[in-house]
Motif scaffolding. Structure first.
Motif, PDB file in Angstrom:
ATOM      1  N   UNK A 108       0.824  -1.216   0.000  1.00  0.00           N
ATOM      2  CA  UNK A 108       0.000   0.000   0.000  1.00  0.00           C
ATOM      3  C   UNK A 108       0.854   1.260   0.000  1.00  0.00           C
ATOM      4  N   UNK A 109       1.960   1.241   0.742  1.00  0.00           N
ATOM      5  CA  UNK A 109       2.859   2.402   0.757  1.00  0.00           C
ATOM      6  C   UNK A 109       3.455   2.635  -0.629  1.00  0.00           C
ATOM      7  N   UNK A 110       3.903   1.556  -1.281  1.00  0.00           N
ATOM      8  CA  UNK A 110       4.472   1.676  -2.632  1.00  0.00           C
ATOM      9  C   UNK A 110       3.430   2.158  -3.630  1.00  0.00           C
ATOM     10  N   UNK A 111       2.212   1.655  -3.489  1.00  0.00           N
ATOM     11  CA  UNK A 111       1.130   2.052  -4.384  1.00  0.00           C
ATOM     12  C   UNK A 111       0.861   3.555  -4.273  1.00  0.00           C
ATOM     13  N   UNK A 112       1.047   4.094  -3.073  1.00  0.00           N
ATOM     14  CA  UNK A 112       0.830   5.520  -2.852  1.00  0.00           C
ATOM     15  C   UNK A 112       2.057   6.370  -3.138  1.00  0.00           C
ATOM     16  N   UNK A 113       3.094   5.761  -3.710  1.00  0.00           N
ATOM     17  CA  UNK A 113       4.304   6.509  -4.054  1.00  0.00           C
ATOM     18  C   UNK A 113       5.264   6.672  -2.891  1.00  0.00           C
ATOM     19  N   UNK A 114       5.108   5.866  -1.848  1.00  0.00           N
ATOM     20  CA  UNK A 114       5.961   5.989  -0.670  1.00  0.00           C
ATOM     21  C   UNK A 114       6.843   4.776  -0.459  1.00  0.00           C
ATOM     22  N   UNK A 115       7.291   4.633   0.783  1.00  0.00           N
ATOM     23  CA  UNK A 115       8.167   3.524   1.162  1.00  0.00           C
ATOM     24  C   UNK A 115       7.786   3.043   2.548  1.00  0.00           C
ATOM     25  N   UNK A 116       8.065   1.783   2.793  1.00  0.00           N
ATOM     26  CA  UNK A 116       7.944   1.211   4.127  1.00  0.00           C
ATOM     27  C   UNK A 116       9.163   0.334   4.335  1.00  0.00           C
ATOM     28  N   UNK A 117       9.928   0.647   5.367  1.00  0.00           N
ATOM     29  CA  UNK A 117      11.130  -0.120   5.686  1.00  0.00           C
ATOM     30  C   UNK A 117      11.021  -0.651   7.108  1.00  0.00           C
ATOM     31  N   UNK A 118      11.841  -1.643   7.401  1.00  0.00           N
ATOM     32  CA  UNK A 118      11.881  -2.252   8.728  1.00  0.00           C
ATOM     33  C   UNK A 118      13.261  -2.030   9.323  1.00  0.00           C
ATOM     34  N   UNK A 119      13.330  -1.934  10.644  1.00  0.00           N
ATOM     35  CA  UNK A 119      14.627  -1.793  11.291  1.00  0.00           C
ATOM     36  C   UNK A 119      14.608  -2.429  12.676  1.00  0.00           C
ATOM     37  N   UNK A 120      15.800  -2.642  13.215  1.00  0.00           N
ATOM     38  CA  UNK A 120      15.981  -3.058  14.587  1.00  0.00           C
ATOM     39  C   UNK A 120      15.489  -4.448  14.942  1.00  0.00           C
ATOM     40  N   UNK A 121      15.507  -5.357  14.011  1.00  0.00           N
ATOM     41  CA  UNK A 121      14.990  -6.703  14.295  1.00  0.00           C
ATOM     42  C   UNK A 121      15.843  -7.440  15.301  1.00  0.00           C
TER      43      UNK A 121
ATOM     44  N   UNK B  75      14.508 -11.648  12.919  1.00  0.00           N
ATOM     45  CA  UNK B  75      15.300 -11.633  11.675  1.00  0.00           C
ATOM     46  C   UNK B  75      15.363 -13.028  11.061  1.00  0.00           C
ATOM     47  N   UNK B  76      15.483 -14.055  11.900  1.00  0.00           N
ATOM     48  CA  UNK B  76      15.554 -15.426  11.400  1.00  0.00           C
ATOM     49  C   UNK B  76      14.286 -15.794  10.632  1.00  0.00           C
ATOM     50  N   UNK B  77      13.132 -15.357  11.110  1.00  0.00           N
ATOM     51  CA  UNK B  77      11.872 -15.643  10.412  1.00  0.00           C
ATOM     52  C   UNK B  77      11.887 -14.987   9.035  1.00  0.00           C
ATOM     53  N   UNK B  78      12.353 -13.748   8.960  1.00  0.00           N
ATOM     54  CA  UNK B  78      12.429 -13.067   7.664  1.00  0.00           C
ATOM     55  C   UNK B  78      13.401 -13.768   6.723  1.00  0.00           C
ATOM     56  N   UNK B  79      14.507 -14.258   7.260  1.00  0.00           N
ATOM     57  CA  UNK B  79      15.477 -14.958   6.427  1.00  0.00           C
ATOM     58  C   UNK B  79      14.955 -16.317   5.960  1.00  0.00           C
ATOM     59  N   UNK B  80      14.318 -17.052   6.849  1.00  0.00           N
ATOM     60  CA  UNK B  80      13.786 -18.371   6.481  1.00  0.00           C
ATOM     61  C   UNK B  80      12.695 -18.268   5.416  1.00  0.00           C
ATOM     62  N   UNK B  81      11.911 -17.213   5.461  1.00  0.00           N
ATOM     63  CA  UNK B  81      10.839 -17.017   4.481  1.00  0.00           C
ATOM     64  C   UNK B  81      11.319 -16.219   3.265  1.00  0.00           C
ATOM     65  N   UNK B  82      12.573 -15.822   3.303  1.00  0.00           N
ATOM     66  CA  UNK B  82      13.208 -15.025   2.248  1.00  0.00           C
ATOM     67  C   UNK B  82      12.571 -13.642   2.073  1.00  0.00           C
ATOM     68  N   UNK B  83      11.840 -13.208   3.058  1.00  0.00           N
ATOM     69  CA  UNK B  83      11.246 -11.869   3.003  1.00  0.00           C
ATOM     70  C   UNK B  83      12.280 -10.780   3.290  1.00  0.00           C
ATOM     71  N   UNK B  84      13.464 -11.188   3.723  1.00  0.00           N
ATOM     72  CA  UNK B  84      14.547 -10.219   3.875  1.00  0.00           C
ATOM     73  C   UNK B  84      14.968  -9.659   2.511  1.00  0.00           C
TER      74      UNK B  84
END
Length: 111
Positions: free
Chosen positions: A67-80, A85-94
């Motif tokens: 939704x952020x990208x669709x509106x011309x913006x960005x959404x980032x994650x930090x401080x995991x 972080x392991x969940x993001x890596x295992x699902x390759x969402x990193x």
């Protein structure tokens, strides 16, 4: 789950503390949904206090990014934490999200 929104001049920081799971998804969806409706939203989700994330939590973050990208913006994650972080890596969402080690690094990239 505790959610805090900090609004700054061009950037919104969303702090999430606790478990990001099915019980918290509705509140997260409402919070991020309101933020992604803004023109060109610039959002950083700080996960330094997140102790756990499940598939429903991943889904709500993916939808908010879309939704952020669709509106011309960005959404980032930090401080995991290591476990989150392991969940993001295992699902390759990193590879899907912009991920920064800490809030300072994310802020620098949004400047």
């Amino acid at each position: 789950m505790e959610i805090t929104v900090r609004r700054e001049s061009r950037l919104v920081i969303v702090d999430m503390v606790g478990e990001i799971d099915l019980n918290a998804v509705a509140r997260i969806r409402d919070t991020l949904g309101d933020l992604t409706k803004a023109a060109s939203p610039q959002i950083v989700v700080n996960l330094a206090g997140a102790t756990y994330i499940d598939s429903s939590g991943l889904g709500v973050l993916m939808a908010a990014r879309r939704d952020a990208l669709k509106g011309g913006g960005r959404l980032a994650l930090c401080g995991m934490t290591k476990d989150v972080r392991m969940v993001f890596e295992l699902t390759r969402l990193n590879k899907f999200f912009e991920i920064y080690d800490d809030e300072a690094a994310a802020r620098a990239r949004f400047s």
